[in-house]
Design an enzyme around this catalytic site. Structure first.
Site, PDB file in Angstrom:
ATOM      1  N   ARG A 420       0.745  -1.023   0.349  1.00 14.96           N
ATOM      2  CA  ARG A 420       0.100   0.020  -0.339  1.00 14.96           C
ATOM      3  C   ARG A 420       0.802   1.300   0.071  1.00 14.96           C
ATOM      4  O   ARG A 420       1.792   1.348   0.558  1.00 14.96           O
ATOM      5  CB  ARG A 420      -0.853   0.108   1.008  1.00 14.96           C
ATOM      6  CG  ARG A 420      -1.611   1.181   1.388  1.00 14.96           C
ATOM      7  CD  ARG A 420      -3.058   0.887   2.538  1.00 14.96           C
ATOM      8  NE  ARG A 420      -4.114   0.254   1.937  1.00 14.96           N
ATOM      9  CZ  ARG A 420      -4.587  -0.615   2.378  1.00 14.96           C
ATOM     10  NH1 ARG A 420      -4.164  -0.661   3.856  1.00 14.96           N
ATOM     11  NH2 ARG A 420      -5.678  -1.462   2.093  1.00 14.96           N
ATOM     12  N   HIS A 450       4.572 -10.913   1.363  1.00 13.30           N
ATOM     13  CA  HIS A 450       4.915  -9.916   2.637  1.00 13.30           C
ATOM     14  C   HIS A 450       6.236 -10.301   3.613  1.00 13.30           C
ATOM     15  O   HIS A 450       6.345 -10.095   4.541  1.00 13.30           O
ATOM     16  CB  HIS A 450       3.526  -9.935   3.863  1.00 13.30           C
ATOM     17  CG  HIS A 450       4.165  -8.853   4.919  1.00 13.30           C
ATOM     18  ND1 HIS A 450       4.196  -9.141   5.820  1.00 13.30           N
ATOM     19  CD2 HIS A 450       4.214  -7.018   4.505  1.00 13.30           C
ATOM     20  CE1 HIS A 450       4.827  -7.847   6.903  1.00 13.30           C
ATOM     21  NE2 HIS A 450       4.521  -6.741   5.511  1.00 13.30           N
TER      22      HIS A 450
END
Length: 722
Positions: A420, A450
């Site tokens: 993001r 991630h």
């Protein structure tokens, strides 16, 4: 160094909450309100007299930037649910509409507090030779130079916009900042409305010539108002106001995008055009201007916040002046681990000696960069595989991977496009890697990658050796200066094989049948975590010492929280260090009387993820099971992301994590807030000599970086072993 015992730290006694149902939704804190509570802690650091003045200004700006992002992402989603009539309750039992009411109330109080703190800080800045002026403060001596600067460096960038039937209201992008004006023609008396967007490409605070020993700054919007005659010749200003908008910045992707990169490029453009979720406007703005802006931006009254003070507080970070280091944290140079120095900088030789855990930013992140740079230039290195979630614009990591690819090595980069607010940067980096000849893999559409893994395959004699790096933070050398994270370097064969299996999973979607020393989300991490929490509860029920220490950014997953409640009720002593969002209600009799939670907010941003299980021996213990992870305990991390949980077996590294890193975090008083059962956090009362874990880490080298372990090599915190 002062000795500290976390077991005797000033924590609240367990309480009995009236009319409390330990099985109902009240056992959880609301996620959004918990985040706001965290941002209150960040803001209150701006009032902490032990924090240098400009660092307090930085904390104020961070709290404002945090709140803006919170609205553009989290509140935007809740707003959409509420508008659609969705009544599905959150874990704590509130509907989206109910959450919106309490969020807006708390956020408005927080913004009022920001303005009060800014007024106090502005006065203190003035007392310390930094003056923030208004156009009314300008002298006749200031004006000629300012006007020249305006015409040469600002005027060409501006786009004044009349508002009338021939000039419709323009699009204001996300975070856009504008002046709304009412003007009157000096000759005819005719009035008109206009907008003047304040360009974000120019610094907000313009330096003026010093007045004696005082540095002076003028906000850009004040200069624009002072120079309106250059923008609207023949008109005078009747009245004005400033406003800024935040738009829905969450991304929605087509699940079957044929070209994921192109889909993201389109989505990023949509982000700029999302619906307005909040508008801030000058308090007491003239009614005609306020009504115009609200009508044209389609903003409801409850989405408008009046600001009685400084707009765009987040830009105060510009005041971190190199010339005023006396008002900032004392300088600190991260250490190069002694073991690396012993091997004359050779990372592979240092890792071959034994596993090495670096604690950033106290040990320099340059070692991670050096690891990849040496791999790129080493003729014995055959292949490099690397995950990239967030990294810097001019990333030395990406440069090293490009160099390796151009040298003919097999380079595979797993780039996460869904990081993001870093999506655009990651697209640029992926294009650069592809041009250099690297294989770029974008992973899963429905899962974020991630995990932080780097693997280097090196020929040594007649065999291939895989060197791996496992991190709790991003491959971002800039944030690594202020985020606390762990880097594990190892050539352990099992972890090398595990890394290869994870990379194959990312590139080929083939779920690994076995992982030797690793758990990964979304496949095995959460089940293993629940299994180990339950095992600790079994130790407690059997009368054996039972303890869990954990450190993370956020704890929200309801199933994990309920497992911790069950462990607490079985007698497990649970100590948690949670920087930000937390959904667990600690210290409630019959539910969580054995759980204590603290948050550390200080010079560095706590980011590492660690969990230690006493394993029937309590903590600290040589028999403990110790893990480091890329994952917080949230649904998104445990179910919707690819994450890693690495078990630590090397005795030196285990000692370092348990008796140095975790012990110091648990013992910290100077920067700690303790969470109470009523959902509020209270700063731990302390004196100037209170133990400060950040200062301890700055002053004491890590164990594994020295190449030898033991209390004689580095002072360890001592704990009761009851």
């Amino acid at each position: 160094m002062p000795q500290a015992d976390f077991l005797h730290a000033p924590f609240p006694e367990p309480v009995t909450l009236p009319d409390f149902d330990p099985t109902g939704p009240g056992r959880f804190f609301n996620r959004e309100l918990s985040w706001l509570e965290f941002n209150w802690r960040v803001l209150e650091e701006a009032t902490n007299p032990r924090v240098p003045l400009l660092e307090r200004v930085r904390f104020l700006s961070i709290s404002a930037a945090n709140l803006d992002e919170f609205y553009t992402v989290r509140v935007a989603g809740l707003r959409e649910l509420a508008r659609e009539g969705n009544t599905t309750p959150s874990a704590d039992g509130r509907t989206p509409a109910e959450q919106m009411v309490v969020i807006n109330e708390d956020a408005r109080a927080l913004m009022d507090r920001q303005q009060a703190i800014w007024r106090a800080l502005r006065d203190e800045l003035g007392e310390n030779g930094i003056a923030i002026l208004t156009r009314a403060d300008l002298t006749e001596t200031d004006r000629p130079a300012l006007q020249a600067h305006f015409l040469e460096n600002i005027f060409p960038v501006l786009s004044p916009l009349a508002i009338d039937p021939a000039h419709p209201f323009p699009f204001i992008p996300n975070t856009g900042f504008c002046l709304a004006l009412r003007l009157e023609h000096e000759a005819t008396g005719r009035r008109r409305k206009a907008l003047l967007p304040v360009p974000h490409q120019i610094n907000r605070f313009l330096p003026l010539p010093p007045d004696g020993a005082c540095d002076r700054f003028l906000p850009l919007e004040e200069l624009l108002l002072a120079e309106l005659s250059s923008l609207f010749p023949g008109y005078r200003l009747v009245d004005s106001c400033a406003f800024t908008v935040l738009r829905d910045s969450d991304l929605e992707l087509e699940e079957e995008a044929e070209d994921l990169v192109r889909e993201f490029e389109i989505a990023l453009k949509r982000r700029r055009r999302g619906e307005v979720v909040r508008m801030k406007i000058t308090a007491g703005a003239p009614a005609p201007l306020r009504e115009l802006v609200m009508r044209e931006l389609h903003v409801a009254a409850d989405e408008v916040v009046e600001i009685n003070g400084l707009m765009r507080i987040s830009t105060l970070s510009e005041l971190m002046l190199d010339s005023r280091r006396d008002l900032q944290w004392p300088g600190f140079t991260p250490r190069v681990p002694e073991r690396v120095q012993d091997h004359e900088g050779d990372m592979f030789a240092a890792i071959r000696q034994k596993d090495m855990l670096l604690h950033h930013p106290y040990e320099t992140f340059d070692m991670v960069v050096r690891f990849l740079e040496q791999a790129a230039r080493d003729p014995d290195v055959l292949a490099i595989k690397q995950t990239l979630y967030r990294t810097s614009r001019e990333s030395p990591i990406v440069a090293a991977l490009c160099e390796a690819a151009e040298a003919g090595k097999s380079v595979t980069a797993f780039v996460e496009l869904k990081a993001r607010f870093d999506e655009a940067a990651n697209i640029r980096q992926s294009r650069r890697l592809e041009r250099a000849g690297a294989h770029v893999v974008y992973g899963f559409i429905d899962l974020k990658t991630h995990a932080k893994i780097s693997a280097v395959v090196r020929r040594e004699g007649k065999r291939l050796v895989t060197y791996t790096h496992w991190g709790t933070g991003n491959y971002h050398p800039i944030t690594a200066r202020i985020y606390t994270d762990l880097s594990l370097f190892t050539c352990d064969p099992a972890l090398g094989r595990d890394a290869a299996r994870v990379f194959n999973y990312l590139s080929g979607y083939a779920e690994p049948e076995v992982l030797e020393n690793l758990s990964i989300a979304p496949l095995s991490l959460k089940p293993r975590l629940l299994e180990w929490i339950a095992a600790e509860a079994d130790h407690a029920r059997a009368g054996r010492p039972a303890a869990i220490w954990a450190k993370m950014n956020s704890l929200i997953d309801a199933e994990v929280i309920d497992a911790l409640y069950a462990a607490s009720q079985a007698g497990v002593k649970i100590s948690l260090v949670i920087r930000g969002i937390n959904g667990l209600r600690p210290g409630v009799r019959g539910l969580s009387e054995n759980i204590r939670i603290k948050s550390i907010v200080g010079r560095y941003l706590e980011h590492s993820r660690i969990v230690c299980f006493g394993n029937g021996h309590g903590l600290p213990s040589d028999q403990a099971r110790v893990f480091m992870s890329s994952a917080d305990w949230m649904g998104r991390n445990l179910v919707r992301r690819v994450e890693t949980l690495v078990e630590i077996h090397n005795p030196t590294v285990k000692t370092q994590i348990v008796e140095q890193i975790m012990a110091a975090n648990l013992a910290d008083v100077a920067q700690s807030w303790v969470l109470h059962p009523e959902a509020r956090a209270a700063r731990v009362p302390n004196d100037p000599e209170a133990f400060n874990c950040h200062r301890f880490f700055m002053e004491n080298p890590s164990l594994s970086g020295r190449g030898s372990a033991g209390a004689s090599d580095a002072p360890l915190l001592t704990h009761s072993r009851d």
